[in-house]
Design an enzyme around this catalytic site. Structure first.
Site, short mmCIF file in Angstrom:
data_model
loop_
_atom_site.label_atom_id
_atom_site.label_comp_id
_atom_site.label_asym_id
_atom_site.label_seq_id
_atom_site.Cartn_x
_atom_site.Cartn_y
_atom_site.Cartn_z
N GLY A 1 12.06 19.57 -25.15
CA GLY A 1 10.94 18.73 -24.70
C GLY A 1 10.64 17.75 -25.80
O GLY A 1 11.02 17.97 -26.95
N CYS B 1 15.87 24.09 -28.63
CA CYS B 1 15.21 22.93 -29.24
C CYS B 1 13.68 23.12 -29.22
O CYS B 1 13.18 24.02 -29.86
CB CYS B 1 15.66 21.65 -28.55
SG CYS B 1 15.22 20.19 -29.51
#
Ligand code: XMP
Length: 510
Positions: free
Chosen positions: A54, A81
């Site tokens: 994101g 991530c």
């Protein structure tokens, strides 16, 4: 069937992650982080959860987060991530801007042995794209990978089956990416490989046979891949109770209308009504030059023609649509662009009186839809068809659309495609077509002065059509095409090649 939840936190790779998982024959579905609760996740029986990337920082105001109760469901989690940072944050770790600065691109990763990195070499190249990083992992977590700039590039709590990786395993640049996903799916979650397309096709057919028992089904066929595959699939389920309406607006490519009619009607024996409505469309487009207005007129005329035809066919209880999974995912995010443009009848008015909507492809990605199409025997030309705008050549004739201009463009476009497909290209062209500009230019034909249209050729190389590079076509190919078009298509005196990438240009001219 075992299934994995891909929890979308606003990254650009949510669909890619789900496709990678499905390619390993495990069903994956995407949900927006704020559209599902831990209790619902638990009740749905997922074998594992992936937190996606994101764009945010976990500390940002309105950062996308989920209740930390999700960590205690006993369902394995893989954070990727931002998902890795969020997992660590929710479990009590800290995240901060990376001390050694952002990391972007190919990076060497060093891993420690363990279930997530089984068969992964001690060092390998992965794809990184982050500014924040996990500064301190949560209590009970072990650091299992690092890079030069990122000391906490992966973590795990093997007992709770919680894992986080800062890199992107779904991107092909991450050499060990597929192995990591495999290890998570099979080594950690214990998934079976039961997402097999052959079985899924048969299941879908029997499901719709049962759901549409005795009902009459109407489907608008556009000639595009999605509605074509939906038609063949539903025909297998309900046979002659399916009627397809093919509204020919007169702005398809050369011979395409006949090809569609022939394929479905003769090839598959599907009941097909072809409505030759070109005259009406051209009449309504007369004098209109604004691109948006043209699109609107074509869209609305399509609906009116389809409606009239549906009425003539008597009572059909079910409207079938070629909605595919990315459409469903996008609508789940609450975006405006929920339903595709008119060509797959997304915009049909509710008052048409259907009691049911059938969307047999709503679980499938485009590449799966193409594979289903091939398995069901659709011709390759249709299954691998390039994207084509719903309003057809209406937006590739710049300015006013007339039957004469469309006919001219159809001929020129067919020559370009024929020559390009026969040539050996140094670079793959993913979409190529001609557009007829509304500029006229002087030429010499024989000994006489000629005054005709300028035709533009467009070829682009792209993965996703969101961005695109103009394709480096060989000069001799361009010369052959230009010479043939100016010789064979009366009314065109000049040919130009569009060398603009997207952005700043779009793929289509209008
Ligand atoms: P643009 O011109 O926006 O196009 O760069 C991106 C891709 O979308 C296709 N396109 C359409 N597809 N209905 C569609 O289904 C439409 O109205 C439409 N307009 C553009 C275009 O051909 C390119 O592949």
């Amino acid at each position: 069937m075992d299934k994995i939840l891909v929890l979308d936190f606003g990254g650009q790779y949510d669909q890619l992650i789900a496709r990678r998982i499905r390619a390993l024959h495990v069903f994956a579905e995407i949900k927006a982080y704020n559209r599902i609760t831990p209790a619902e996740i638990s009740a749905a029986g997922y074998r594992g959860i992936v937190f996606t990337g994101g764009p945010n920082s976990v500390y940002a105001e309105n950062a996308p987060r989920i209740d930390s109760a999700v960590l205690s469901l006993g369902i394995p989690i893989l954070g990727i991530c931002y998902g890795h940072q969020l997992l660590c944050f929710l479990a009590g770790g800290t995240v901060a801007p990376s001390e050694k600065g952002s990391e972007y691109g190919k990076t060497e990763l060093t891993v420690k042995p363990g279930v997530l990195f089984r068969d992964v070499p001690e060092t390998s190249v992965v794809w990184m794209s982050h500014t924040d990083a996990v500064a301190a992992p949560p209590v009970g977590f072990t650091v299992i990978a690092s890079t030069e700039k990122c000391p906490v590039a992966a973590v795990c709590d093997e007992d709770r089956r919680l894992f986080g990786v800062q890199f992107h395993p779904e991107v092909t640049h991450s050499v060990c990416g597929e192995t990591v996903l495999r290890n998570f799916l099979f080594g950690v979650c214990g998934c079976g490989t039961d997402w097999q397309l052959d079985d899924v096709i048969e299941q879908t057919i029997s499901e719709y046979r049962w759901r549409l028992d005795g009902k009459r089904v109407l489907l608008a066929l556009s000639g595009g891949v999605d509605s074509a595959v939906a038609a063949v699939l539903l025909h297998r389920a309900v046979g002659d109770r399916l009627v397809c309406v093919f509204v020919d607006h007169g702005m398809m490519r050369k011979n395409e209308g006949d090809f569609v009619e022939h394929t479905f009607s003769q090839g598959f024996g599907i009941k097909l009504v072809r409505v030759n409505a070109a005259e009406r469309f051209f009449k309504e487009l007369k004098g209109v030059t604004d691109p948006e207005q043209k699109r609107k007129i074509i869209g609305e005329a399509f609906i009116r023609v389809f409606e009239r035809e549906a009425k003539k066919l008597g009572k059909n209880e079910v409207l079938a649509q070629g909605t595919i999974y990315p459409d469903v995912v996008e609508s789940g995010k609450g975006d405006a662009a929920v339903i595709k443009s008119h060509h797959n009848v997304g915009g049909l008015p509710e008052q048409m009186g259907f009691s049911q909507i059938a969307e047999p492809l709503r679980d499938f990605f485009k590449d799966e839809v193409r594979e289903i199409g091939e398995k069901l025997g659709l011709p390759k030309a249709l299954v691998w068809r390039q994207p084509f705008p719903g309003p057809g050549l209406g937006v590739r004739v710049i300015g006013e659309v007339t039957p004469e201009k469309v006919a001219m463009l159809q001929e020129a476009d067919a020559i370009f495609r024929e020559e390009l497909e026969a040539a050996t290209l140094p670079q793959q062209a993913n979409q190529y077509f001609a557009a007829l500009t509304d500029t006229k230019s002087v030429g010499v034909m024989g000994d006489a002065r000629a005054y005709g249209y300028v035709l533009a050729l467009r070829a682009v190389s792209t993965d996703d059509f969101m961005t695109a590079a103009w394709t480096r076509l060989p000069y001799d190919l361009l010369e052959r095409v230009s010479s043939r078009i100016t010789n064979e298509v009366p009314g065109i005196t000049r040919v130009v090649y569009d060398i603009t990438s997207k952005p700043p240009a779009t793929v289509e001219w209008e």
